[in-house]
Design a protein around this motif. Structure first.
Motif, PDB file in Angstrom:
ATOM      1  N   UNK A  59      25.682  63.294  55.187  1.00  0.00           N
ATOM      2  CA  UNK A  59      24.920  61.781  54.923  1.00  0.00           C
ATOM      3  C   UNK A  59      25.336  60.842  55.807  1.00  0.00           C
ATOM      4  N   UNK A  60      25.580  61.099  57.078  1.00  0.00           N
ATOM      5  CA  UNK A  60      26.330  60.318  58.069  1.00  0.00           C
ATOM      6  C   UNK A  60      25.202  59.187  58.256  1.00  0.00           C
ATOM      7  N   UNK A  61      25.803  57.847  58.400  1.00  0.00           N
ATOM      8  CA  UNK A  61      25.127  56.701  58.981  1.00  0.00           C
ATOM      9  C   UNK A  61      25.868  55.902  59.691  1.00  0.00           C
ATOM     10  N   UNK A  82      31.728  48.893  64.578  1.00  0.00           N
ATOM     11  CA  UNK A  82      30.673  50.123  64.256  1.00  0.00           C
ATOM     12  C   UNK A  82      31.174  50.740  63.095  1.00  0.00           C
ATOM     13  N   UNK A  83      30.249  50.514  61.782  1.00  0.00           N
ATOM     14  CA  UNK A  83      30.702  51.081  60.576  1.00  0.00           C
ATOM     15  C   UNK A  83      30.125  52.547  60.516  1.00  0.00           C
ATOM     16  N   UNK A  84      31.044  53.428  60.433  1.00  0.00           N
ATOM     17  CA  UNK A  84      30.551  55.021  60.191  1.00  0.00           C
ATOM     18  C   UNK A  84      30.900  55.328  58.645  1.00  0.00           C
ATOM     19  N   UNK A  85      29.514  55.673  58.140  1.00  0.00           N
ATOM     20  CA  UNK A  85      29.577  55.952  56.829  1.00  0.00           C
ATOM     21  C   UNK A  85      29.316  57.735  56.300  1.00  0.00           C
ATOM     22  N   UNK A 128      33.326  54.534  54.170  1.00  0.00           N
ATOM     23  CA  UNK A 128      32.855  53.545  55.204  1.00  0.00           C
ATOM     24  C   UNK A 128      34.178  53.465  55.887  1.00  0.00           C
ATOM     25  N   UNK A 129      34.215  53.412  57.379  1.00  0.00           N
ATOM     26  CA  UNK A 129      35.109  53.087  58.083  1.00  0.00           C
ATOM     27  C   UNK A 129      34.591  52.175  59.640  1.00  0.00           C
ATOM     28  N   UNK A 130      35.329  50.956  59.163  1.00  0.00           N
ATOM     29  CA  UNK A 130      34.777  50.028  60.132  1.00  0.00           C
ATOM     30  C   UNK A 130      35.791  50.297  61.564  1.00  0.00           C
ATOM     31  N   UNK A 131      34.943  50.561  62.195  1.00  0.00           N
ATOM     32  CA  UNK A 131      35.816  51.127  63.744  1.00  0.00           C
ATOM     33  C   UNK A 131      35.549  50.341  64.729  1.00  0.00           C
ATOM     34  N   UNK A 187      38.805  50.510  55.616  1.00  0.00           N
ATOM     35  CA  UNK A 187      38.124  51.698  55.107  1.00  0.00           C
ATOM     36  C   UNK A 187      38.064  51.453  53.545  1.00  0.00           C
ATOM     37  N   UNK A 188      36.797  52.031  53.467  1.00  0.00           N
ATOM     38  CA  UNK A 188      36.395  51.993  51.824  1.00  0.00           C
ATOM     39  C   UNK A 188      36.130  53.289  51.431  1.00  0.00           C
ATOM     40  N   UNK A 189      36.219  53.645  50.154  1.00  0.00           N
ATOM     41  CA  UNK A 189      35.796  54.807  49.318  1.00  0.00           C
ATOM     42  C   UNK A 189      35.560  54.730  48.072  1.00  0.00           C
TER      43      UNK A 189
END
Length: 209
Positions: A59-61, A82-85, A128-131, A187-189
């Motif tokens: 479920x990558x976005x 760039x947010x990798x989710x 969610x990783x804010x890269x 980073x949030x989860x």
């Protein structure tokens, strides 16, 4: 049948397509700095580095956003990210480090967290990783590039994120990243299970890479 993309590619080259998305949210960053928009939370004045031998996520976005926050001296600032989710992810041999500079009598102090080694990977849901910067070898399955943010599959845009719902995004059924090195602001989860967690503090600059 959904298309699949296989074969390794350098993530930095692939991530070039995120530039239009980050540019599209520049106005959002200005509004955040002026207090006109609310963000999910304010980021600290310290970015952090993360490495991993492997990350496998479903479920990558990915989409562009703006993280508002503060400098270490308390001034307001904003960072394009760039947010990798991922709807779910497993991370093997993860290392996270952050350096706090200019502590009286000590100088810089480094905090390092390690987990997910010894055969039991880190597990995360709604990650969610804010890269700010990332390099890896990546394989995407069922990828779609150029999707409007509001139509992203998988994790999608996180509630509260300062992101343009009509801006550029991309998604995939599955993403496999190896040799991960990244600098991030947040980073949030929903859940974040750190197996074999080890934390250490040391003087000087000692980062994961």
């Amino acid at each position: 049948m959904e298309s699949q993309v296989r074969g390794g590619t350098r993530w930095k080259r692939f991530a070039v397509v995120m530039v239009p998305s980050v540019a599209a949210t520049a106005a959002i960053g200005v509004a955040l700095a002026q207090g006109a928009l609310a963000a999910s939370f304010s980021v600290s004045g310290q970015s952090f580095k993360v490495t991993a031998d492997k990350l496998v996520g479903t479920g990558f976005s990915q989409y562009g956003a703006i993280d508002s926050g503060y400098t270490l001296d308390g001034k307001k600032t904003a960072h394009p990210v760039a947010v990798s989710a991922f709807s779910s992810a497993e991370i093997t041999n993860m290392c996270q480090s952050v350096v706090t500079p200019n502590i009286p009598l000590l100088g810089s102090v480094s905090l390092t967290l390690k987990a997910g080694g010894e055969g039991t990977p880190v597990q995360a849901d709604n990650l969610y990783i804010d890269v700010e910067d990332l390099s890896a070898d990546a394989v995407f399955e069922g990828i779609r590039i150029g999707v409007a943010g509001k139509d992203l599959k998988g994790a999608g845009i996180k509630s509260g994120d300062a992101a343009n719902p009509f801006g550029f995004g991309q998604d995939a059924d599955k993403a496999t990243l190896t040799g991960v090195k990244q600098t991030a602001w947040a980073t949030t989860a929903g859940t974040f299970k750190l197996s074999g967690l080890k934390m250490s503090l040391s003087t000087g600059v000692k980062e994961c890479y």
